[in-house]
Design a protein around this motif. Sequence first.
Motif, mmCIF file in Angstrom:
data_model
loop_
_atom_site.group_PDB
_atom_site.id
_atom_site.type_symbol
_atom_site.label_atom_id
_atom_site.label_comp_id
_atom_site.label_asym_id
_atom_site.label_seq_id
_atom_site.Cartn_x
_atom_site.Cartn_y
_atom_site.Cartn_z
ATOM 1 N N GLY A 102 -10.881 -24.269 -5.024
ATOM 2 C CA GLY A 102 -10.304 -25.333 -4.219
ATOM 3 C C GLY A 102 -11.299 -26.403 -3.845
ATOM 4 N N GLY A 103 -12.493 -26.341 -4.417
ATOM 5 C CA GLY A 103 -13.537 -27.293 -4.058
ATOM 6 C C GLY A 103 -13.518 -28.580 -4.846
ATOM 7 N N GLY A 104 -12.610 -28.709 -5.822
ATOM 8 C CA GLY A 104 -12.503 -29.950 -6.583
ATOM 9 C C GLY A 104 -13.189 -29.944 -7.932
ATOM 10 N N LYS A 105 -13.569 -28.787 -8.437
ATOM 11 C CA LYS A 105 -14.306 -28.717 -9.703
ATOM 12 C C LYS A 105 -13.499 -29.269 -10.869
ATOM 13 C CE LYS A 105 -14.478 -24.299 -9.548
ATOM 14 N NZ LYS A 105 -13.597 -24.219 -8.346
ATOM 15 N N THR A 106 -12.272 -28.791 -11.013
ATOM 16 C CA THR A 106 -11.468 -29.180 -12.161
ATOM 17 C C THR A 106 -11.094 -30.655 -12.094
ATOM 18 O OG1 THR A 106 -10.592 -26.930 -12.391
ATOM 19 C CG2 THR A 106 -9.331 -28.709 -13.414
ATOM 20 N N GLN A 107 -10.704 -31.131 -10.915
ATOM 21 C CA GLN A 107 -10.374 -32.548 -10.773
ATOM 22 C C GLN A 107 -11.578 -33.415 -11.131
ATOM 23 O OE1 GLN A 107 -7.477 -33.875 -10.150
ATOM 24 N NE2 GLN A 107 -6.247 -32.155 -9.411
ATOM 25 N N THR A 108 -12.759 -33.000 -10.679
ATOM 26 C CA THR A 108 -13.973 -33.756 -10.980
ATOM 27 C C THR A 108 -14.274 -33.733 -12.470
ATOM 28 O OG1 THR A 108 -14.893 -33.279 -8.785
ATOM 29 C CG2 THR A 108 -16.447 -33.918 -10.508
ATOM 30 N N ALA A 109 -14.119 -32.565 -13.083
ATOM 31 C CA ALA A 109 -14.397 -32.446 -14.521
ATOM 32 C C ALA A 109 -13.515 -33.385 -15.336
ATOM 33 C CB ALA A 109 -14.188 -31.003 -14.970
ATOM 34 N N TYR A 110 -12.225 -33.430 -15.018
ATOM 35 C CA TYR A 110 -11.323 -34.280 -15.789
ATOM 36 C C TYR A 110 -11.499 -35.752 -15.450
ATOM 37 C CZ TYR A 110 -9.086 -30.434 -18.129
ATOM 38 O OH TYR A 110 -8.861 -29.348 -18.952
ATOM 39 N N GLU A 111 -11.963 -36.060 -14.258
ATOM 40 C CA GLU A 111 -12.295 -37.451 -13.926
ATOM 41 C C GLU A 111 -13.498 -37.914 -14.747
ATOM 42 O OE1 GLU A 111 -12.233 -41.202 -11.909
ATOM 43 O OE2 GLU A 111 -10.731 -39.632 -12.236
ATOM 44 N N ILE A 112 -14.499 -37.041 -14.881
ATOM 45 C CA ILE A 112 -15.652 -37.391 -15.719
ATOM 46 C C ILE A 112 -15.221 -37.562 -17.166
ATOM 47 C CG2 ILE A 112 -17.870 -36.580 -16.612
ATOM 48 C CD1 ILE A 112 -18.285 -35.180 -13.903
ATOM 49 N N ARG A 113 -14.403 -36.646 -17.659
ATOM 50 C CA ARG A 113 -13.944 -36.762 -19.047
ATOM 51 C C ARG A 113 -13.190 -38.071 -19.269
ATOM 52 N NH1 ARG A 113 -9.157 -33.346 -21.837
ATOM 53 N NH2 ARG A 113 -8.020 -34.931 -20.661
ATOM 54 N N ARG A 114 -12.366 -38.468 -18.306
ATOM 55 C CA ARG A 114 -11.600 -39.703 -18.425
ATOM 56 C C ARG A 114 -12.501 -40.923 -18.527
ATOM 57 N NH1 ARG A 114 -9.359 -43.689 -15.017
ATOM 58 N NH2 ARG A 114 -10.315 -42.844 -13.125
ATOM 59 N N ARG A 115 -13.621 -40.877 -17.833
ATOM 60 C CA ARG A 115 -14.472 -42.070 -17.730
ATOM 61 C C ARG A 115 -15.762 -41.968 -18.539
ATOM 62 N NH1 ARG A 115 -15.175 -42.396 -11.537
ATOM 63 N NH2 ARG A 115 -16.566 -44.118 -12.112
ATOM 64 N N LEU A 116 -15.854 -40.939 -19.381
ATOM 65 C CA LEU A 116 -17.043 -40.770 -20.209
ATOM 66 C C LEU A 116 -16.601 -40.465 -21.641
ATOM 67 C CD1 LEU A 116 -20.135 -40.794 -19.978
ATOM 68 C CD2 LEU A 116 -20.049 -38.320 -19.633
ATOM 69 N N PRO A 117 -16.442 -41.478 -22.467
ATOM 70 C CA PRO A 117 -15.935 -41.278 -23.834
ATOM 71 C C PRO A 117 -16.759 -40.249 -24.605
ATOM 72 C CG PRO A 117 -16.010 -43.614 -23.291
ATOM 73 C CD PRO A 117 -16.714 -42.900 -22.164
ATOM 74 N N GLY A 118 -16.031 -39.381 -25.311
ATOM 75 C CA GLY A 118 -16.678 -38.366 -26.134
ATOM 76 C C GLY A 118 -16.934 -37.054 -25.426
ATOM 77 N N ARG A 138 -15.724 -25.414 5.580
ATOM 78 C CA ARG A 138 -14.652 -24.437 5.352
ATOM 79 C C ARG A 138 -13.274 -25.047 5.587
ATOM 80 N NH1 ARG A 138 -11.712 -20.053 7.539
ATOM 81 N NH2 ARG A 138 -11.915 -18.149 6.266
ATOM 82 N N GLY A 139 -13.146 -25.803 6.664
ATOM 83 C CA GLY A 139 -11.861 -26.420 6.980
ATOM 84 C C GLY A 139 -11.402 -27.395 5.914
ATOM 85 N N THR A 140 -12.337 -28.118 5.334
ATOM 86 C CA THR A 140 -11.997 -29.059 4.267
ATOM 87 C C THR A 140 -11.437 -28.319 3.060
ATOM 88 O OG1 THR A 140 -13.720 -30.604 4.980
ATOM 89 C CG2 THR A 140 -12.907 -30.835 2.723
ATOM 90 N N VAL A 141 -12.083 -27.233 2.682
ATOM 91 C CA VAL A 141 -11.619 -26.475 1.513
ATOM 92 C C VAL A 141 -10.253 -25.846 1.793
ATOM 93 C CG1 VAL A 141 -12.149 -24.627 -0.115
ATOM 94 C CG2 VAL A 141 -14.003 -26.027 0.821
ATOM 95 N N LEU A 142 -10.064 -25.310 2.994
ATOM 96 C CA LEU A 142 -8.767 -24.718 3.342
ATOM 97 C C LEU A 142 -7.654 -25.760 3.286
ATOM 98 C CD1 LEU A 142 -9.751 -22.357 6.301
ATOM 99 C CD2 LEU A 142 -9.043 -21.682 4.000
ATOM 100 N N LYS A 143 -7.948 -26.963 3.733
ATOM 101 C CA LYS A 143 -6.950 -28.034 3.661
ATOM 102 C C LYS A 143 -6.592 -28.334 2.215
ATOM 103 C CE LYS A 143 -6.170 -32.873 4.907
ATOM 104 N NZ LYS A 143 -6.754 -34.084 5.522
ATOM 105 N N ARG A 144 -7.598 -28.380 1.338
ATOM 106 C CA ARG A 144 -7.335 -28.646 -0.074
ATOM 107 C C ARG A 144 -6.533 -27.518 -0.710
ATOM 108 N NH1 ARG A 144 -13.545 -30.605 -1.379
ATOM 109 N NH2 ARG A 144 -13.404 -32.647 -0.358
ATOM 110 N N LEU A 145 -6.845 -26.282 -0.337
ATOM 111 C CA LEU A 145 -6.093 -25.148 -0.879
ATOM 112 C C LEU A 145 -4.642 -25.193 -0.414
ATOM 113 C CD1 LEU A 145 -8.714 -22.292 -0.423
ATOM 114 C CD2 LEU A 145 -7.884 -23.198 -2.597
ATOM 115 N N THR A 146 -4.425 -25.596 0.831
ATOM 116 C CA THR A 146 -3.060 -25.718 1.349
ATOM 117 C C THR A 146 -2.285 -26.760 0.567
ATOM 118 O OG1 THR A 146 -3.807 -25.094 3.574
ATOM 119 C CG2 THR A 146 -1.679 -26.208 3.397
#
Length: 203
Positions: free
Chosen positions: A10-26, A114-122
């Motif tokens: 819930g820390g944003g790893k996957t969202q960050t990974a795909y954002e990098i892929r979107r903005r970094l050709p190849g 911790r509260g930030t991550v719990l909010k994202r998980l919710t």
Amino acid sequence: MLLWINGPFGGGKTQTAYEIRRRLPGSVVCDPEHIGFGLHRTLPPSLRGDFQDLPAWRQGVYEVLDLALRAHVGGPVIVPMTLVEPAYFTEIVGRLREEHGEDRVRHFALLAERGTVLKRLTERGLGRGLKRESFAVAKLDLCLERLEGPEFAHHIRTDRLTVPRVADEVAAGAGLRLLPDTDGPLRHRLRRIRVGLSHLRFD
């Protein structure tokens, strides 16, 4: 180059990974969870514990990422994966660094309160809140404690950062330049929803 993006569930790893892929050709995303899911489906239900405890998972992740680093022609290989057991980290990331060099195998830990991550998980609980994310919640304190350790640096605090800004921080830490983020708030939100839905599992 390999960019391992670590962090609590819930820390944003996957969202960050795909954002990098979107903005970094190849660049490409290689998700070690799929290896774990495959092993789970192969095993009887009674043996389906944490797949990271399986030597086959750790060896398989190492071999797949080693191959990707050797054979992929293009941009970086981006790996969004929670990995907080120091011995397992050494077994995978440490071996990759020994084989390819620390300059080619970069690691980033996305941290938040911790509260930030719990909010994202919710928010990603599809109306069921934290009940649907019980595994992530149970692991949260251990993840946050372990990832603060120096062996898991480079640390990036994400509490007040948007996903595009986190992606910028990761890229800057690796000496990479992303294409400008031209998404407005609505398109950014729709992208996040699409990435989230594409990673739902029902088994």
